[in-house]
Design a protein around this motif. Sequence first.
Motif, PDB file in Angstrom:
ATOM      1  N   THR A   1     -10.230 -11.022   3.631  1.00  0.00           N
ATOM      2  CA  THR A   1      -9.388 -11.618   4.661  1.00  0.00           C
ATOM      3  C   THR A   1      -8.305 -10.643   5.117  1.00  0.00           C
ATOM      4  OG1 THR A   1      -7.813 -12.517   3.055  1.00  0.00           O
ATOM      5  CG2 THR A   1      -9.715 -13.909   3.633  1.00  0.00           C
ATOM      6  N   ARG A   2      -7.723 -10.947   6.250  1.00  0.00           N
ATOM      7  CA  ARG A   2      -6.628 -10.139   6.790  1.00  0.00           C
ATOM      8  C   ARG A   2      -5.430 -10.160   5.850  1.00  0.00           C
ATOM      9  NH1 ARG A   2      -5.214 -10.387  13.200  1.00  0.00           N
ATOM     10  NH2 ARG A   2      -3.554  -8.793  13.279  1.00  0.00           N
ATOM     11  N   GLU A   3      -5.151 -11.331   5.294  1.00  0.00           N
ATOM     12  CA  GLU A   3      -4.016 -11.473   4.374  1.00  0.00           C
ATOM     13  C   GLU A   3      -4.213 -10.618   3.128  1.00  0.00           C
ATOM     14  OE1 GLU A   3      -4.256 -14.741   7.159  1.00  0.00           O
ATOM     15  OE2 GLU A   3      -5.738 -13.978   5.724  1.00  0.00           O
ATOM     16  N   ALA A   4      -5.446 -10.598   2.613  1.00  0.00           N
ATOM     17  CA  ALA A   4      -5.733  -9.785   1.429  1.00  0.00           C
ATOM     18  C   ALA A   4      -5.605  -8.306   1.750  1.00  0.00           C
ATOM     19  CB  ALA A   4      -7.135 -10.089   0.908  1.00  0.00           C
ATOM     20  N   GLY A   5      -5.984  -7.922   2.974  1.00  0.00           N
ATOM     21  CA  GLY A   5      -5.833  -6.531   3.386  1.00  0.00           C
ATOM     22  C   GLY A   5      -4.381  -6.105   3.421  1.00  0.00           C
ATOM     23  N   ALA A   6      -3.517  -6.974   3.947  1.00  0.00           N
ATOM     24  CA  ALA A   6      -2.085  -6.664   4.000  1.00  0.00           C
ATOM     25  C   ALA A   6      -1.491  -6.571   2.606  1.00  0.00           C
ATOM     26  CB  ALA A   6      -1.362  -7.730   4.822  1.00  0.00           C
ATOM     27  N   ALA A   7      -1.838  -7.538   1.747  1.00  0.00           N
ATOM     28  CA  ALA A   7      -1.297  -7.538   0.381  1.00  0.00           C
ATOM     29  C   ALA A   7      -1.792  -6.331  -0.411  1.00  0.00           C
ATOM     30  CB  ALA A   7      -1.690  -8.836  -0.321  1.00  0.00           C
ATOM     31  N   GLY A   8      -3.074  -6.007  -0.266  1.00  0.00           N
ATOM     32  CA  GLY A   8      -3.629  -4.869  -0.978  1.00  0.00           C
ATOM     33  C   GLY A   8      -3.031  -3.551  -0.536  1.00  0.00           C
ATOM     34  N   PHE A   9      -2.821  -3.399   0.757  1.00  0.00           N
ATOM     35  CA  PHE A   9      -2.234  -2.163   1.274  1.00  0.00           C
ATOM     36  C   PHE A   9      -0.800  -2.006   0.779  1.00  0.00           C
ATOM     37  CE2 PHE A   9      -0.213   0.548   4.483  1.00  0.00           C
ATOM     38  CZ  PHE A   9      -1.141   1.572   4.599  1.00  0.00           C
ATOM     39  N   GLU A  10      -0.051  -3.105   0.751  1.00  0.00           N
ATOM     40  CA  GLU A  10       1.322  -3.024   0.269  1.00  0.00           C
ATOM     41  C   GLU A  10       1.353  -2.602  -1.203  1.00  0.00           C
ATOM     42  OE1 GLU A  10       5.518  -5.431   0.527  1.00  0.00           O
ATOM     43  OE2 GLU A  10       3.657  -6.592   0.663  1.00  0.00           O
ATOM     44  N   ARG A  11       0.461  -3.158  -2.004  1.00  0.00           N
ATOM     45  CA  ARG A  11       0.405  -2.759  -3.417  1.00  0.00           C
ATOM     46  C   ARG A  11       0.139  -1.265  -3.560  1.00  0.00           C
ATOM     47  NH1 ARG A  11      -3.767  -6.045  -6.783  1.00  0.00           N
ATOM     48  NH2 ARG A  11      -3.149  -4.423  -8.272  1.00  0.00           N
ATOM     49  N   LEU A  12      -0.772  -0.762  -2.785  1.00  0.00           N
ATOM     50  CA  LEU A  12      -1.089   0.669  -2.855  1.00  0.00           C
ATOM     51  C   LEU A  12       0.099   1.526  -2.414  1.00  0.00           C
ATOM     52  CD1 LEU A  12      -4.724   0.591  -1.388  1.00  0.00           C
ATOM     53  CD2 LEU A  12      -4.092   1.098  -3.762  1.00  0.00           C
TER      54      LEU A  12
ATOM     55  N   ALA B   1      -9.202  -4.293   6.903  1.00  0.00           N
ATOM     56  CA  ALA B   1      -8.553  -3.103   7.467  1.00  0.00           C
ATOM     57  C   ALA B   1      -7.480  -3.468   8.485  1.00  0.00           C
ATOM     58  CB  ALA B   1      -9.602  -2.195   8.104  1.00  0.00           C
ATOM     59  N   ILE B   2      -7.725  -4.501   9.265  1.00  0.00           N
ATOM     60  CA  ILE B   2      -6.714  -4.929  10.247  1.00  0.00           C
ATOM     61  C   ILE B   2      -5.477  -5.451   9.521  1.00  0.00           C
ATOM     62  CG2 ILE B   2      -6.195  -6.603  12.062  1.00  0.00           C
ATOM     63  CD1 ILE B   2      -7.931  -4.233  12.920  1.00  0.00           C
ATOM     64  N   GLY B   3      -5.671  -6.178   8.422  1.00  0.00           N
ATOM     65  CA  GLY B   3      -4.523  -6.610   7.625  1.00  0.00           C
ATOM     66  C   GLY B   3      -3.746  -5.432   7.090  1.00  0.00           C
ATOM     67  N   ALA B   4      -4.459  -4.368   6.674  1.00  0.00           N
ATOM     68  CA  ALA B   4      -3.793  -3.153   6.194  1.00  0.00           C
ATOM     69  C   ALA B   4      -2.995  -2.497   7.319  1.00  0.00           C
ATOM     70  CB  ALA B   4      -4.832  -2.188   5.634  1.00  0.00           C
ATOM     71  N   MET B   5      -3.536  -2.475   8.524  1.00  0.00           N
ATOM     72  CA  MET B   5      -2.821  -1.897   9.672  1.00  0.00           C
ATOM     73  C   MET B   5      -1.554  -2.693   9.982  1.00  0.00           C
ATOM     74  SD  MET B   5      -5.988  -0.827  12.199  1.00  0.00           S
ATOM     75  CE  MET B   5      -4.960   0.012  13.418  1.00  0.00           C
ATOM     76  N   ASP B   6      -1.655  -4.014   9.878  1.00  0.00           N
ATOM     77  CA  ASP B   6      -0.472  -4.865  10.083  1.00  0.00           C
ATOM     78  C   ASP B   6       0.650  -4.463   9.127  1.00  0.00           C
ATOM     79  OD1 ASP B   6      -1.851  -6.361  11.967  1.00  0.00           O
ATOM     80  OD2 ASP B   6      -2.367  -7.979  10.573  1.00  0.00           O
ATOM     81  N   LYS B   7       0.276  -4.326   7.852  1.00  0.00           N
ATOM     82  CA  LYS B   7       1.269  -4.023   6.835  1.00  0.00           C
ATOM     83  C   LYS B   7       1.812  -2.600   6.992  1.00  0.00           C
ATOM     84  CE  LYS B   7       2.512  -6.405   4.222  1.00  0.00           C
ATOM     85  NZ  LYS B   7       3.734  -7.268   4.125  1.00  0.00           N
ATOM     86  N   ALA B   8       0.958  -1.665   7.397  1.00  0.00           N
ATOM     87  CA  ALA B   8       1.411  -0.292   7.620  1.00  0.00           C
ATOM     88  C   ALA B   8       2.504  -0.253   8.691  1.00  0.00           C
ATOM     89  CB  ALA B   8       0.232   0.591   8.023  1.00  0.00           C
ATOM     90  N   GLU B   9       2.298  -1.001   9.768  1.00  0.00           N
ATOM     91  CA  GLU B   9       3.305  -1.042  10.831  1.00  0.00           C
ATOM     92  C   GLU B   9       4.610  -1.653  10.314  1.00  0.00           C
ATOM     93  OE1 GLU B   9       3.794  -2.606  15.445  1.00  0.00           O
ATOM     94  OE2 GLU B   9       2.114  -3.307  14.236  1.00  0.00           O
ATOM     95  N   GLU B  10       4.492  -2.713   9.516  1.00  0.00           N
ATOM     96  CA  GLU B  10       5.675  -3.372   8.957  1.00  0.00           C
ATOM     97  C   GLU B  10       6.455  -2.437   8.034  1.00  0.00           C
ATOM     98  OE1 GLU B  10       6.381  -6.835   5.664  1.00  0.00           O
ATOM     99  OE2 GLU B  10       4.866  -7.254   7.201  1.00  0.00           O
ATOM    100  N   LEU B  11       5.733  -1.602   7.282  1.00  0.00           N
ATOM    101  CA  LEU B  11       6.375  -0.705   6.320  1.00  0.00           C
ATOM    102  C   LEU B  11       6.790   0.635   6.941  1.00  0.00           C
ATOM    103  CD1 LEU B  11       4.003  -1.253   3.233  1.00  0.00           C
ATOM    104  CD2 LEU B  11       6.267  -2.269   3.619  1.00  0.00           C
TER     105      LEU B  11
END
Length: 324
Positions: A216-227, A245-255
């Motif tokens: 899921t998108r949410e799991a992508g964001a959470a996983g990217f933040e952990r990394l 991957a889209i969730g990871a991109m969301d989190k990358a922009e936030e961070l």
Amino acid sequence: MADVARAAGVSSATVSYVLSGKRPVAEETRRVVEAAIADLGFTVNTMARSLRTGRSSIVALVVPDLSNPFYAQLAASLQKELRPLGLHVMVCDTQAVRDEERAFLREAVQQRFAGVVITPFRLVAKDFETLSAAGIPVVVSADLPFGEADLVTPDARAAMRQALTEVTDAGRRRIAMIAGPRDATGGDPRLELLRALAVQLGTALPGRLVVRGEHTREAGAAGFERLMRMKYRPDAVFCANDVVAIGAMDKAEELGIGIPGDVALIGHDDASFASLVRPRLTTVRYPAPDVGRAAARLLIERLDGRVARKTVTVKAQFVPRGTV
């Protein structure tokens, strides 16, 4: 159907052939029958036909997440292939919940569906035994075979090798992955393939750089933040699919982390949105239309009497875009 046959001056069998498309009918005869159907307002009584044949005209497509465009494309492709044969696709979204997956299989038996095409997420081979006992053909879209069910499976080795080579050639060495859950059906073949290729290319995918979650998108964001919170964070992240991957991109922009400047990002499937986001997502394409066509062909062969299990391999392709 008998009324249509009398009006058209043909046999009931000829009317049946026109309706089903299972046998060729002369064009002039087809026009006469179709005119009689229109004049009489005839429609097929699918319930009566199901009682007569012991099988409905419904094919269940059972998927773990219909919000993932890959499965929407798969459904469209499958429907396009089966509709001309008088078969209709019913999409069943399990949300990757085992009880839901099993419930849809039970319903397929109860309703005497013509067949089932399924991407299992938490099922095991034993779960398909009731379908086999009921004579309902099953096509599995997965990385691993399931009993006697036909299989559509990806060949992603060359494409994944290209993706990893692209990453390492760019000087990135700390490779990570946001993988699927541990209890997913068949483990995580995409993770295992990436691990094996990393060794071959002289790098590694250490366990500490693998985080897990749902697709899921949410799991992508959470996983990217952990990394990214790690002391020695990765400089390249592979994702279980494009939604992750889209969730990871969301989190990358936030961070405030640059993609691909700080971290390269690689998806999987090439969902319809992968080329629309910015930067456009580098991914490994597993072509859903090809999967749908292959599944339809296998199902039709089973309905026509083929008994032996068959596997069709669909080649994946590396799609370089803007995130590496």
